[in-house]
Design a protein around this motif. Structure first.
Motif, PDB file in Angstrom:
ATOM      1  N   ILE A   4       0.859  -1.179   0.000  1.00  0.00           N
ATOM      2  CA  ILE A   4       0.000   0.000   0.000  1.00  0.00           C
ATOM      3  C   ILE A   4       0.894   1.227   0.000  1.00  0.00           C
ATOM      4  CG2 ILE A   4      -1.816   1.239   1.220  1.00  0.00           C
ATOM      5  CD1 ILE A   4      -2.561  -1.625   2.354  1.00  0.00           C
ATOM      6  N   ILE A   5       0.666   2.093  -0.987  1.00  0.00           N
ATOM      7  CA  ILE A   5       1.508   3.266  -1.198  1.00  0.00           C
ATOM      8  C   ILE A   5       0.642   4.519  -1.136  1.00  0.00           C
ATOM      9  CG2 ILE A   5       3.130   4.384  -2.771  1.00  0.00           C
ATOM     10  CD1 ILE A   5       2.834   1.151  -3.923  1.00  0.00           C
ATOM     11  N   TYR A   6       1.009   5.426  -0.268  1.00  0.00           N
ATOM     12  CA  TYR A   6       0.313   6.704  -0.100  1.00  0.00           C
ATOM     13  C   TYR A   6       1.025   7.726  -0.966  1.00  0.00           C
ATOM     14  CZ  TYR A   6      -1.812  10.493   2.820  1.00  0.00           C
ATOM     15  OH  TYR A   6      -2.504  11.583   3.310  1.00  0.00           O
ATOM     16  N   PHE A   7       0.394   8.189  -2.030  1.00  0.00           N
ATOM     17  CA  PHE A   7       0.941   9.213  -2.939  1.00  0.00           C
ATOM     18  C   PHE A   7       0.153  10.483  -2.676  1.00  0.00           C
ATOM     19  CE2 PHE A   7       3.258   9.647  -7.115  1.00  0.00           C
ATOM     20  CZ  PHE A   7       3.033  10.993  -7.288  1.00  0.00           C
ATOM     21  N   VAL A   8       0.822  11.523  -2.178  1.00  0.00           N
ATOM     22  CA  VAL A   8       0.096  12.705  -1.715  1.00  0.00           C
ATOM     23  C   VAL A   8       0.901  13.978  -1.939  1.00  0.00           C
ATOM     24  CG1 VAL A   8       0.967  12.475   0.656  1.00  0.00           C
ATOM     25  CG2 VAL A   8      -1.250  13.577   0.271  1.00  0.00           C
ATOM     26  N   ALA A   9       0.197  15.065  -2.191  1.00  0.00           N
ATOM     27  CA  ALA A   9       0.806  16.391  -2.251  1.00  0.00           C
ATOM     28  C   ALA A   9       0.488  17.103  -0.940  1.00  0.00           C
ATOM     29  CB  ALA A   9       0.251  17.190  -3.425  1.00  0.00           C
ATOM     30  N   ALA A  10       1.482  17.798  -0.402  1.00  0.00           N
ATOM     31  CA  ALA A  10       1.294  18.488   0.878  1.00  0.00           C
ATOM     32  C   ALA A  10       2.018  19.827   0.868  1.00  0.00           C
ATOM     33  CB  ALA A  10       1.815  17.625   2.029  1.00  0.00           C
ATOM     34  N   SER A  11       1.529  20.730   1.698  1.00  0.00           N
ATOM     35  CA  SER A  11       2.180  22.028   1.873  1.00  0.00           C
ATOM     36  C   SER A  11       3.435  21.858   2.728  1.00  0.00           C
ATOM     37  CB  SER A  11       1.208  22.995   2.552  1.00  0.00           C
ATOM     38  OG  SER A  11       0.901  22.528   3.859  1.00  0.00           O
ATOM     39  N   VAL A 132       4.880   8.463  -0.993  1.00  0.00           N
ATOM     40  CA  VAL A 132       5.429   9.344  -2.015  1.00  0.00           C
ATOM     41  C   VAL A 132       4.855  10.725  -1.708  1.00  0.00           C
ATOM     42  CG1 VAL A 132       5.640   9.868  -4.467  1.00  0.00           C
ATOM     43  CG2 VAL A 132       5.546   7.473  -3.704  1.00  0.00           C
ATOM     44  N   LEU A 133       5.713  11.624  -1.258  1.00  0.00           N
ATOM     45  CA  LEU A 133       5.293  12.931  -0.768  1.00  0.00           C
ATOM     46  C   LEU A 133       5.793  14.023  -1.707  1.00  0.00           C
ATOM     47  CD1 LEU A 133       4.011  14.600   1.561  1.00  0.00           C
ATOM     48  CD2 LEU A 133       6.284  14.599   2.622  1.00  0.00           C
ATOM     49  N   CYS A 134       4.852  14.704  -2.376  1.00  0.00           N
ATOM     50  CA  CYS A 134       5.166  15.860  -3.216  1.00  0.00           C
ATOM     51  C   CYS A 134       4.932  17.105  -2.365  1.00  0.00           C
ATOM     52  CB  CYS A 134       4.284  15.888  -4.456  1.00  0.00           C
ATOM     53  SG  CYS A 134       4.541  14.481  -5.531  1.00  0.00           S
ATOM     54  N   THR A 135       5.981  17.854  -2.105  1.00  0.00           N
ATOM     55  CA  THR A 135       5.872  19.024  -1.254  1.00  0.00           C
ATOM     56  C   THR A 135       5.722  20.274  -2.111  1.00  0.00           C
ATOM     57  OG1 THR A 135       7.221  17.938   0.419  1.00  0.00           O
ATOM     58  CG2 THR A 135       6.963  20.322   0.616  1.00  0.00           C
ATOM     59  N   VAL A 136       4.645  21.025  -1.843  1.00  0.00           N
ATOM     60  CA  VAL A 136       4.341  22.267  -2.547  1.00  0.00           C
ATOM     61  C   VAL A 136       4.861  23.414  -1.670  1.00  0.00           C
ATOM     62  CG1 VAL A 136       2.494  23.686  -3.518  1.00  0.00           C
ATOM     63  CG2 VAL A 136       2.288  21.190  -3.543  1.00  0.00           C
ATOM     64  N   PRO A 137       5.648  24.341  -2.208  1.00  0.00           N
ATOM     65  CA  PRO A 137       6.254  25.384  -1.389  1.00  0.00           C
ATOM     66  C   PRO A 137       5.272  26.492  -0.981  1.00  0.00           C
ATOM     67  CG  PRO A 137       6.929  25.656  -3.665  1.00  0.00           C
ATOM     68  CD  PRO A 137       6.101  24.409  -3.608  1.00  0.00           C
TER      69      PRO A 137
END
Length: 193
Positions: A4-11, A132-137
Motif C-alpha cells: 500500500i503506497i500513499y501518494f500525496v501532495a502536501a504544503s 510518495v510525498l510531493c511538497t508544494v512550497p
C-alpha cells in the motif's frame, strides 16, 4: 504480498487540504504533460485505489473520474454516497479486512489516494508500506494533515529517493522502517509487515 503506497501532495506545513478543505493552493496539473509529479506513470503501475469519503467527494467534483479502469474502495461508514463510478466499492471495513481481501484478489500495489484519516488508519494497522510525498512550497497555516494526529503512535521512515521537480515541487519516496507505539514511558518498535 500487497503493498500500500500513499501518494500525496502536501504544503510545507504538512497539510493536504486547507482549513475549509480547499485545494486551490495546489499548482495546476497538465495530465498530458510532465508536470504531474509522475502521478500518471505511478497510477499506471498500481492495481487498485483506496480513499476516504472526503477524498472521494473531491474526486467526484472533477470533470472525469480519475481512476477509470481501476478497482477503487471508498472507506466510509456513510451509505448515502449516491451512484458510484464503475468498479468503485463502498466499504465500512477496516484496513486489515481490506488488506486480506486485496491479497486474496492477488493485488500487488494499492494506491492510497487520501485522506489523512485513512492514511492514519493504515499506518496504525501497520499496513502502509510506502509514502510518495510531493511538497508544494506554500504554508497553509491549518487544514487537513498528511496523517491525522493520534497521540502515542508514530512511525519511522527511510528516504529512498528525492527529486526536485521543474515546477518548484520536491518529491520524496519513503519506505516504512518501523511503526512505534508509546506505552507509558517505554517506546516499542514494531517491524513493518
Amino acid at each position: 504480498m500487497t503493498r500500500i503506497i500513499y501518494f500525496v501532495a502536501a504544503s510545507l506545513d504538512g497539510r493536504i487540504a486547507g482549513p475549509e478543505g480547499e485545494l486551490d493552493w495546489l499548482p495546476p496539473v497538465d495530465p498530458a504533460g510532465e508536470d504531474d509529479c509522475g502521478y500518471r506513470a505511478f497510477l499506471d503501475g498500481v492495481d487498485a485505489v483506496v480513499m476516504g469519503r472526503r477524498t472521494y467527494e473531491s474526486c467526484r467534483r472533477l470533470p472525469a473520474w480519475p481512476y477509470a479502469g481501476k478497482p477503487c474502495w471508498i472507506m466510509s461508514r456513510r451509505a448515502d454516497l449516491g451512484p458510484l463510478p464503475p468498479a468503485a466499492h463502498l466499504s465500512a471495513e477496516g484496513p486489515a479486512q481490506l488488506y486480506r481481501h486485496w491479497c486474496s484478489l492477488g493485488l500487488r500495489r494499492v494506491l492510497l489516494a487520501g485522506g489523512g484519516e485513512v492514511a492514519r488508519a493504515f499506518l496504525d494497522a501497520e499496513l502502509l508500506h510506502e509514502l510518495v510525498l510531493c511538497t508544494v512550497p506554500v504554508v497553509l497555516g491549518g487544514g487537513t494533515p498528511v496523517f491525522a494526529p493520534r497521540p502515542g503512535t508514530g512511525a519511522s521512515w527511510r528516504l529512498k529517493h528525492c527529486t526536485c521537480l521543474a515546477n518548484g515541487l520536491t518529491q520524496a519516496r519513503y519506505v516504512l522502517t518501523a511503526a512505534w507505539q508509546v506505552a507509558g514511558e517505554q517506546r516499542t518498535c514494531v517491524a513493518p509487515r
